[in-house]
Structures are given as structure tokens and as C-alpha cells.
Design a protein around this motif. Sequence first.
Motif, PDB file in Angstrom:
ATOM      1  N   GLY A 381      38.089  42.526  33.393  1.00 15.10           N
ATOM      2  CA  GLY A 381      37.391  42.796  34.652  1.00 15.10           C
ATOM      3  C   GLY A 381      38.277  43.650  35.550  1.00 15.10           C
ATOM      4  N   PRO A 382      38.282  43.418  36.829  1.00 19.80           N
ATOM      5  CA  PRO A 382      37.492  42.446  37.573  1.00 19.80           C
ATOM      6  C   PRO A 382      36.062  42.940  37.819  1.00 19.80           C
ATOM      7  N   TRP A 383      35.211  41.980  38.087  1.00 22.58           N
ATOM      8  CA  TRP A 383      33.842  42.272  38.493  1.00 22.58           C
ATOM      9  C   TRP A 383      33.622  41.711  39.896  1.00 22.58           C
ATOM     10  N   HIS A 384      33.308  42.648  40.863  1.00 22.21           N
ATOM     11  CA  HIS A 384      33.067  42.256  42.262  1.00 22.21           C
ATOM     12  C   HIS A 384      31.567  42.295  42.471  1.00 22.21           C
ATOM     13  N   VAL A 385      31.001  41.119  42.685  1.00 22.80           N
ATOM     14  CA  VAL A 385      29.553  41.001  42.852  1.00 22.80           C
ATOM     15  C   VAL A 385      29.280  40.768  44.331  1.00 22.80           C
ATOM     16  N   GLY A 386      28.400  41.574  44.925  1.00 20.46           N
ATOM     17  CA  GLY A 386      28.077  41.392  46.348  1.00 20.46           C
ATOM     18  C   GLY A 386      27.784  42.727  46.988  1.00 20.46           C
ATOM     19  N   TRP A 392      40.864  41.703  50.035  1.00 18.52           N
ATOM     20  CA  TRP A 392      41.821  40.938  49.225  1.00 18.52           C
ATOM     21  C   TRP A 392      41.389  40.798  47.771  1.00 18.52           C
ATOM     22  N   TYR A 393      40.228  41.358  47.392  1.00 18.05           N
ATOM     23  CA  TYR A 393      39.821  41.332  45.997  1.00 18.05           C
ATOM     24  C   TYR A 393      40.591  42.385  45.207  1.00 18.05           C
ATOM     25  N   GLN A 394      40.750  42.153  43.914  1.00 17.88           N
ATOM     26  CA  GLN A 394      41.346  43.178  43.052  1.00 17.88           C
ATOM     27  C   GLN A 394      40.482  44.441  43.072  1.00 17.88           C
ATOM     28  N   ARG A 395      39.181  44.209  43.225  1.00 16.86           N
ATOM     29  CA  ARG A 395      38.245  45.338  43.292  1.00 16.86           C
ATOM     30  C   ARG A 395      37.514  45.218  44.620  1.00 16.86           C
ATOM     31  N   PRO A 396      38.081  45.769  45.692  1.00 16.08           N
ATOM     32  CA  PRO A 396      37.503  45.538  47.023  1.00 16.08           C
ATOM     33  C   PRO A 396      36.071  46.065  47.156  1.00 16.08           C
ATOM     34  N   THR A 397      35.762  47.166  46.462  1.00 13.89           N
ATOM     35  CA  THR A 397      34.426  47.774  46.602  1.00 13.89           C
ATOM     36  C   THR A 397      33.440  47.028  45.715  1.00 13.89           C
ATOM     37  N   PRO A 398      32.330  46.553  46.253  1.00 17.87           N
ATOM     38  CA  PRO A 398      31.377  45.779  45.438  1.00 17.87           C
ATOM     39  C   PRO A 398      30.663  46.668  44.420  1.00 17.87           C
ATOM     40  N   GLN A 399      30.240  46.027  43.303  1.00 20.58           N
ATOM     41  CA  GLN A 399      29.532  46.749  42.258  1.00 20.58           C
ATOM     42  C   GLN A 399      28.018  46.533  42.340  1.00 20.58           C
ATOM     43  N   PHE A 421      37.723  33.289  35.385  1.00 22.53           N
ATOM     44  CA  PHE A 421      38.280  32.942  36.697  1.00 22.53           C
ATOM     45  C   PHE A 421      37.371  33.528  37.774  1.00 22.53           C
ATOM     46  N   VAL A 422      37.264  32.812  38.880  1.00 18.63           N
ATOM     47  CA  VAL A 422      36.367  33.241  39.962  1.00 18.63           C
ATOM     48  C   VAL A 422      37.054  33.017  41.311  1.00 18.63           C
ATOM     49  N   GLN A 423      36.736  33.936  42.229  1.00 20.83           N
ATOM     50  CA  GLN A 423      37.243  33.789  43.602  1.00 20.83           C
ATOM     51  C   GLN A 423      36.066  33.969  44.560  1.00 20.83           C
ATOM     52  N   PHE A 496      31.707  37.584  45.583  1.00 21.27           N
ATOM     53  CA  PHE A 496      32.703  36.864  44.781  1.00 21.27           C
ATOM     54  C   PHE A 496      33.229  37.805  43.699  1.00 21.27           C
ATOM     55  N   GLU A 497      34.337  37.428  43.108  1.00 27.32           N
ATOM     56  CA  GLU A 497      34.966  38.286  42.099  1.00 27.32           C
ATOM     57  C   GLU A 497      35.270  37.448  40.851  1.00 27.32           C
ATOM     58  N   LEU A 498      34.938  38.040  39.677  1.00 30.86           N
ATOM     59  CA  LEU A 498      35.202  37.382  38.395  1.00 30.86           C
ATOM     60  C   LEU A 498      36.241  38.179  37.621  1.00 30.86           C
ATOM     61  N   THR A 499      37.109  37.468  36.894  1.00 31.31           N
ATOM     62  CA  THR A 499      38.077  38.123  36.006  1.00 31.31           C
ATOM     63  C   THR A 499      38.180  37.337  34.697  1.00 31.31           C
TER      64      THR A 499
END
Lengths: 519, 148
Positions: A381-386, A392-399, A421-423, A496-499
Motif C-alpha cells: 500500500g498504502p491505501w488512503h480511503v476518504g 500524518w498519513y503515509q499517503r496524505p492525498t485521498p484516493q 494494518f489500519v489507521q 482511514f489508511e490501510l497498509t
Amino acid sequence: MSAVVTMPAQTVLHPRLVVSVAGTPVSAFSFDAQHGVNQPVGTGSVTFPLPLPTSLMASDEALLNQRIEVQAGHDETAIRTVFSGRIDADRMEVDEREGTVTLQMRGWAALLEWEEEADLEFAGPIRLDEIIRSLCRWRGVPMTRIDPIVDHRNGLPIMLGGQIAQDEGSVIIPRRTSPLTWMTRMCRLFGYRLFDAPSGEIRVQRVSGMPVGPAVATYADAGNTFGMSRSRDLAGMATYWTVEGATVTDLDGVRMTVMSRPASVPYNPLLNPPGYRADRLSDRELVNHTLADAAREIAEIDHGAPTRSLRWEAVGDAWRSPGDVVRVRSHRIGEDGLSWLMSTRQRMEGPEYLVTCDAWRGGGTALSEMSDLQTVPLGAGPWHVGDEYVAWYQRPTPQGLFVPIPFTVPEEHTSVAVSGFVQGANSQIVNGTNTELKVSKIEFWQAGESVGSADLPVVPERTVQPFRVPLPNGIEAGNAELRPTSGSADFGNDDFELTSLVIELRGAGRPTLPVPRGW
Amino acid sequence: MTAYAPYQGFGDPNVPDRFCPFRVRAVNGTYPEWEQEMLQGTRQFAGASSSVTQIGGFGPARLTLPLWFDNHVAFARFRAHYGTVATLSLLARLSNHEGIIRTINGIEYEQYRDTLLVNISNVISSVDGTVECHATFQRAYDPRAVTP
């Protein structure tokens, strides 16, 4: 070359038979008793002249269901108990010449037969041999010899129960199930047998694979047997065992079937073609992989070679019992090795005390286990959903409000789960405080349709935690899509962010099987 | 030649009413011997010249005597004991079994207790009123239990 001639010998023995019925000694004409490791309840019959002592003739209760003990042997060796149990039936016959009564008897394992009207529950985890000991005490079995029931691989005791997802960790013998049937089934899984011994004790011991010496007796053709036979049969042979245990739903909601299979099955010319034979066994008491693996290896050891049975007749020996390790020797048959004494039929006919013995040994080999858990990484990943920029996300820009992640569901499997893993899932910072939500989830799609979903856990922002969710039952083999999906809440969509997403497969794949040769 | 001894017979020697005297027709001055089977089973070990014999014991000992009664009444009294267990009394030391020796009127008799009158056969009634027959007596006997 001259043959070696052994000096002949004449042996003279004096057999003895002593029978007591309800504590009263009674002179008998004959007896016949059968015991075996695969016959939990010993059986037999004794014949007496009529009339019996008055005390035994007074009523049904005076004779039926009374205790009977048979002792036999020779003056020159030993006179020992060869049957102990209770009288099940009698038959009295008179004709113009004589009157006789024949009593049918059954061993003490019959005390373990009858079914309870309520479940029998044991708090787990609990040793299997302790369950057996408890039941024998409870049912008033007079004598037992119960060996520790251990895993043949490491000597650790076999523990049943302890799986919270099944019966809250208890071991349950369901009502209207014979405890004897249940116990013999359990023992058999791990290479043990429960049976009546001629001495009158109920015995639990290992009878599996090749016996380990020393032998308590040697039976030899041209030695001390009146006749001997050996049979070998491929029919009962199986080299590829699949063992299924309990199906449980774990704390993450993932439904799993405990399973054990070999990693690879070697070629066996005796089973060619195809070079192997498959079989399976299943038992809900196998609640973890340790138990399932142990049961599989026992099945491989006991059934991985031709069924090899020996039978012979010899002078009766009051010391012999099923479960003994004996050496059997015959140059004419080509036999010389240790075997398990599987059954005995001891009898006294006229002046002769005789025994017919059956023996067996397993010859298979345990195979390495195929790991039941396979993982298919979907990527780091990471996958940023939103829909928000989160610094503070590894991928600040949402997908996007959902992110499609393709994967493939295998043909054969017993359970599939997604982990990673999820944040920040199901959590929003409102006025500086993490607020719990229940809006975000992982959806599963196939052929353009949603087939189910699983809620993501509540994980606060700035906190990364592992998660694991089951795939829905409706998912089929083939292409599929994970869609982590952001839900809508009072203060906007949940980001949220998944890895490190991984698909966990159980029961998937197959062992490496041999290829038929020469066909 | 017959051997005559008034206290040879079958029944209870201590109660005259229950004792049946008889005469034994001795051939060449000898009595027949007790006969007995040893109960045994012999089996050969397969592929060997060795064998095993299991001896269960000894069957009942039997003695068949040619008897002679003075008249039918005496025979009938004897026949009434058919199938019963009583004491057999014979002249001493004419049999291969050991009994209790008692001297009565200077003649030694050997008494065998717990003896079964198991068979009466070949009954012949003569015109002079005498009756002859063969009687078989049976008793439990273990030759190994006898101290020489």
C-alpha cells in the motif's frame, strides 16, 4: 547339504480351570473367552453341569448379572484370571443323558457402554486420559490400567477442548452417546486402544505402527504353534490422508475448519496406478492443528502399508493379553518380527487349554505437514480511503471514497480472511477529541456486484493497529475485489489508511501427489 | 471256581439291611482289574517333530466283575442299587486299587467307598434259581494321589 534336524521334545502340561460365579466356586466343563484391542468389551461362555448350586438357582437375580471369574492355566506355568465380568445370559439344556447350563459373559468395559440422558461435560483443556479415568471411576469399573495418552511425536499429553469458539472450550460427550464408543473413537485417533483385558482390567495403551520391544513371548512355526497363517491386503491401505477437525468462528469472526494434510505424498508402487490412495477422517474433537496433525500422522503410520495380519494357534497361556508385543517367526511364511497381539481366543476343550491369536503391525511413515495457512500479499500500500487531505498519513492525498483492490479467490478453501494494518478507521477528531464511528467497512465485489462486507474496527487517528476480517460466505472462486469504503458521518466522511494487506487462505491448495508410472 | 466270602458285596457294610452280598466268579483265581483312561490331548507342533501333551486328569476308574447270586431275591436287592453310590467290598488285595482293609471273621476285605454301580449286563437266570450277571462299578481315582 544336509538339513539341520532339531531334537524333538515332548512337553507335558497339566491344565487347570477354576470358575467362580457370584463368589461361589463351580466346577465347569469348558470355557471360551474372546478379547481384542478392537473389541472393547470382552466376551465369553462357560458350560457347567446341572444342577448349579442352590444359591445360584433361586431366582433370575441369583445368576444373571452376577460376577463371574474364570481362572485357567497350567500347573507348570501359571494359573491366572483369563476372564472377569458379569453374566449376561444363560441357557439350560437337559436331554436323556445329561443337563448342562451355558453362561454368556461380558467384560467390565460394558459398564461404559450405556448412554446418559444428559450431556457429559468436561472443562477444557483436559487430558484425554483424564477423561477416561474419570469415566471409569464414575461408572465403577473395578480395575483399570490407563497409560498416558500422548502425542507420538513429542510425548506431550493429548489435550482436548480449550477451543473457546466450540462449546466454550469444554469437551462434551453428547447425551445418548455411549461413553465407550466416544472413548474408543478418541483413543483410536491418536493410536491408542481401550479394551477389556483377560486379567479383568480395562486397558488403555498404544497400539500403533511398529511395536517397540522387548517381546513378551515368541511364537514360532516349527516351535510352539500348531499352525500359523499370514495375510497381506492392500485394501485397507491409504497414503494420502486429509484430516478435518472442528469448524469454529474465531474472535475476528473468521470461520475456520481445522485441517491437516501432507505437503507431498510419495509414490508407492503397491498402489500404482495412481501410486497413492486417498482417505479422510473428520472429528469435531480435533479443535486445533496440533491434534489434527497428530491424528493424520497416526493414520499414515497405521494405514500406509499393506494390512498385515498373522494368526496362529498355541497352547493356552494365561499371561497373554491383547496389546502385548510378541515376536512371530516363520521361515516358511517369511516372517520374523515384532507384532502387536490384537486378539486372543482362549478356551478349554476337554483336557486341552488352547489359544488362537491374531497379530498385526503398522508399516507406514508419517509425512510432513502441509501448512494450512497460506497468505497472498496484496501489497504494502498504502491505501488512503476518504476525501480529506490528512497530513500524518503515509499517503496524505485521498484516493477516493472507495478503493478497488483486485484479488483471486482459490477453488478450494475452507476459509478466507483479509488482514493488514489500519489507521483512523471509524474515528474522527472532533474538537480535538477522537470520536468513535461505525460507518467505514470493507466491501467485497464479484462480477460487478457486492457480495458482502465486513466492518472495520475502531482505530483512533495517529494510531496504527492490525486488523483481520472474514470474507463473506457468498464469495465464490475466481476474480474478486476488495473495496475499502469510507462511510459518511456528522462531520463528513471518515478517512482511514490501510497498509500491508494480505489475503489469508485456509484449506487451499493441494499436496504434491505422485504421478502414475508405467500405465 | 468261585471265591466265597460272605462280606463281599455292595451297599452299606455297617447296615445289614442295606448291604447286598454277592459272589464273584474268579477266573484262574484272579479278579479283573480296575480300568481307567488318562484324559489327555496331544498336538504336534507345525513343522516340527516336537509335541505337547496336556493331561487334564484321569477319567473314572471302572471295574467289571462277573457276579453270582444265590437266588432272584438276592439279585433283586442288588439290582435295586443300580445307579446309586455306596461301598464296594471285595476280598482284599485282589484289585489294583487301594481300599480300606477290614478283617471280618478272619477274612480280610478291601472296601471302596463312594463307588457307583454304573451298569448291570448279561443277566442269566439258571433253572436252579441262581442268577449271574456282569456288574460295572465306577469310582473317582487319581493314581498320582496314592502314596506308595
